[in-house]
Write a protein that holds these residues in place. Structure first.
Motif, PDB file in Angstrom:
ATOM      1  N   UNK A  63       0.871  -1.163   0.005  1.00 18.46           N
ATOM      2  CA  UNK A  63       0.066  -0.045   0.074  1.00 18.46           C
ATOM      3  C   UNK A  63       0.851   1.366   0.170  1.00 18.46           C
ATOM      4  N   UNK A  64       2.184   1.156   0.201  1.00 16.72           N
ATOM      5  CA  UNK A  64       3.053   2.462   0.362  1.00 16.72           C
ATOM      6  C   UNK A  64       3.646   2.445  -0.810  1.00 16.72           C
ATOM      7  N   UNK A  65       4.926   3.122  -0.718  1.00 19.53           N
ATOM      8  CA  UNK A  65       5.756   3.556  -1.836  1.00 19.53           C
ATOM      9  C   UNK A  65       6.283   2.896  -2.795  1.00 19.53           C
ATOM     10  N   UNK A  66       6.267   1.427  -2.229  1.00 19.35           N
ATOM     11  CA  UNK A  66       6.627   0.638  -3.516  1.00 19.35           C
ATOM     12  C   UNK A  66       5.855  -0.511  -3.748  1.00 19.35           C
ATOM     13  N   UNK A  67       4.545  -0.193  -3.725  1.00 17.49           N
ATOM     14  CA  UNK A  67       3.304  -0.822  -4.165  1.00 17.49           C
ATOM     15  C   UNK A  67       3.415  -1.044  -5.889  1.00 17.49           C
ATOM     16  N   UNK A  68       3.999  -0.288  -6.470  1.00 15.67           N
ATOM     17  CA  UNK A  68       4.024  -0.480  -7.895  1.00 15.67           C
ATOM     18  C   UNK A  68       5.447  -0.658  -8.223  1.00 15.67           C
ATOM     19  N   UNK A  69       6.310  -0.815  -7.428  1.00 14.49           N
ATOM     20  CA  UNK A  69       7.958  -1.210  -7.813  1.00 14.49           C
ATOM     21  C   UNK A  69       7.919  -2.575  -8.274  1.00 14.49           C
ATOM     22  N   UNK A  70       9.427  -2.758  -8.469  1.00 15.55           N
ATOM     23  CA  UNK A  70       9.601  -4.450  -8.603  1.00 15.55           C
ATOM     24  C   UNK A  70       9.546  -4.921  -7.443  1.00 15.55           C
ATOM     25  N   UNK A  71       9.499  -4.570  -6.267  1.00 14.62           N
ATOM     26  CA  UNK A  71       9.431  -5.074  -5.004  1.00 14.62           C
ATOM     27  C   UNK A  71       7.741  -5.141  -4.559  1.00 14.62           C
ATOM     28  N   UNK A  72       6.857  -4.880  -5.461  1.00 15.81           N
ATOM     29  CA  UNK A  72       5.438  -4.859  -5.022  1.00 15.81           C
ATOM     30  C   UNK A  72       4.976  -6.190  -4.701  1.00 15.81           C
ATOM     31  N   UNK A  73       4.104  -6.276  -3.652  1.00  9.66           N
ATOM     32  CA  UNK A  73       3.699  -7.576  -3.134  1.00  9.66           C
ATOM     33  C   UNK A  73       2.063  -7.713  -2.872  1.00  9.66           C
ATOM     34  N   UNK A  74       1.439  -8.820  -2.604  1.00 11.20           N
ATOM     35  CA  UNK A  74       0.191  -9.059  -2.584  1.00 11.20           C
ATOM     36  C   UNK A  74      -0.195  -8.924  -1.252  1.00 11.20           C
ATOM     37  N   UNK A  75       0.512  -9.361  -0.185  1.00 10.51           N
ATOM     38  CA  UNK A  75       0.193  -9.419   1.100  1.00 10.51           C
ATOM     39  C   UNK A  75       1.387  -8.876   2.124  1.00 10.51           C
ATOM     40  N   UNK A  76       1.303  -7.944   2.733  1.00 16.28           N
ATOM     41  CA  UNK A  76       2.344  -7.608   3.808  1.00 16.28           C
ATOM     42  C   UNK A  76       2.295  -7.897   5.284  1.00 16.28           C
ATOM     43  N   UNK A  77       3.211  -8.170   5.710  1.00 14.69           N
ATOM     44  CA  UNK A  77       3.282  -8.707   7.376  1.00 14.69           C
ATOM     45  C   UNK A  77       3.971  -7.999   8.350  1.00 14.69           C
ATOM     46  N   UNK A  78       3.680  -7.706   9.394  1.00  9.84           N
ATOM     47  CA  UNK A  78       4.374  -7.041  10.351  1.00  9.84           C
ATOM     48  C   UNK A  78       4.148  -7.883  11.687  1.00  9.84           C
ATOM     49  N   UNK A  79       5.278  -7.933  12.569  1.00 11.11           N
ATOM     50  CA  UNK A  79       5.189  -8.621  13.643  1.00 11.11           C
ATOM     51  C   UNK A  79       5.288  -7.588  14.754  1.00 11.11           C
ATOM     52  N   UNK A  80       4.221  -6.672  14.735  1.00 12.59           N
ATOM     53  CA  UNK A  80       3.986  -5.515  15.780  1.00 12.59           C
ATOM     54  C   UNK A  80       2.574  -4.946  15.125  1.00 12.59           C
ATOM     55  N   UNK A  81       2.216  -3.945  15.836  1.00 10.49           N
ATOM     56  CA  UNK A  81       1.022  -3.149  15.548  1.00 10.49           C
ATOM     57  C   UNK A  81       1.296  -2.394  14.205  1.00 10.49           C
ATOM     58  N   UNK A  82       0.632  -2.266  13.398  1.00 13.42           N
ATOM     59  CA  UNK A  82       0.862  -1.167  12.272  1.00 13.42           C
ATOM     60  C   UNK A  82       0.835   0.107  12.775  1.00 13.42           C
TER      61      UNK A  82
END
Length: 296
Positions: free
Chosen positions: A49-68
């Motif tokens: 959803x951030x600045x890399x969402x349309x880059x070569x690093x774009x992903x479908x699901x992002x995970x965080x081991x903390x509160x967003x």
């Protein structure tokens, strides 16, 4: 679904439970493809959803081991939530084994550099008057700044922005475990999903409480944090089929008995009894009944 590829990013701590769940789900959902690229919680939001969402690093699901964080607007995602809990565990090298238990005050004193030798660690159980009978320089290991484990650990222990300048940074949960295991003077912290024996590290109790599934579920072990996820926005996937498959996987990950069992077996903290059989759940996700072997 063999022409569909599901790509994940974010926390390295979730990798063990996430990969196990994906590999179990893959043959149940048309043999889609998997790309797991976990580089730290800070990247989880950026890549979906951030600045890399349309880059070569774009992903479908992002995970965080903390509160967003407040600025990580997960409400913009198609789906978001928590799929497991985890414990952060303070560890020594198995060759060091100075203590069996540390209090919050002791951990804070060590990681802020208030004490730099094990002989200086205050014996909190004795009212802070005596000191440890163990001596030797303390080598503090921490995670990089993008780590969700680090953010959760510092917040719960209570020393944000006070970390010792002498601390050694590590790049991932695995890197932390390996380096602490190789340094007899080391102290660090890892996810409960870590293989302690294989990495030659010793887990410590925190405030007299062992890090295990029962104590985390009961709320007795205070060094606990969530494994959270967020997906791309509704309609912002490569195809409708991919969005449907991601939705099906999230249902499998968060609701199915099978996923809860494999998450538990790989160190995550879940209540298996809350899960439902996938055969029952999958009726709402017809995408899984077609060939998805070309989809990642």
């Amino acid at each position: 679904n063999s022409d569909i590829t599901i790509k994940t990013a974010g926390s390295t701590s979730v990798e063990k439970t996430l990969t196990a769940a994906l590999e179990m789900f893959q043959p149940m959902a048309g043999n889609f493809q998997i790309t797991v690229s976990q580089t730290g919680s800070g990247d989880g939001f950026k890549r979906v959803l951030g600045e890399e969402k349309d880059s070569a690093n774009a992903s479908d699901i992002g995970f965080a081991s903390r509160d967003f964080k407040e600025e990580e607007t997960v409400e913009d995602g198609f789906l978001s939530g928590t799929y497991s809990l985890d414990a952060v565990v303070v560890v020594f090298s198995a060759d060091g084994a100075q203590f069996d238990d540390l209090s919050q005050a002791q951990v804070k004193a060590i990681f802020t550099g208030a004490v730099t030798d094990y002989s200086e660690v205050p014996d909190v159980k004795a009212g802070g008057i005596t000191t440890s009978s163990v001596d030797g320089d303390i080598h503090v290991y921490t995670r990089d700044a993008s780590s969700g484990t680090r953010a959760a650990f510092e917040e719960i222990v209570g020393f944000k922005e006070e970390l010792s300048e002498e601390a050694f940074e590590t790049s991932s949960n695995g890197d932390m475990a390996a380096k602490v295991g190789q340094d007899p003077n080391a102290i660090g912290y890892v996810s409960l999903t870590t293989d302690f024996e294989a990495n030659h590290i010793k887990p410590l109790e925190f405030e007299g409480i062992e890090a295990n599934v029962e104590n985390v579920n009961d709320g007795d072990y205070s060094l606990a944090r969530p494994f959270n996820y967020v997906t791309r926005a509704d309609g912002d996937f490569d195809s409708d089929e991919k969005q449907q498959l991601v939705e099906a996987f999230i249902a499998f990950l968060t609701e199915s008995k099978e996923a809860k069992e494999v998450i538990l077996a790989n160190g995550g903290v879940v209540d298996v009894e809350e899960g439902k059989p996938w055969e029952e759940l999958k009726e709402d996700y017809p995408i899984v009944n077609q060939d998805n072997s070309a989809l990642t």
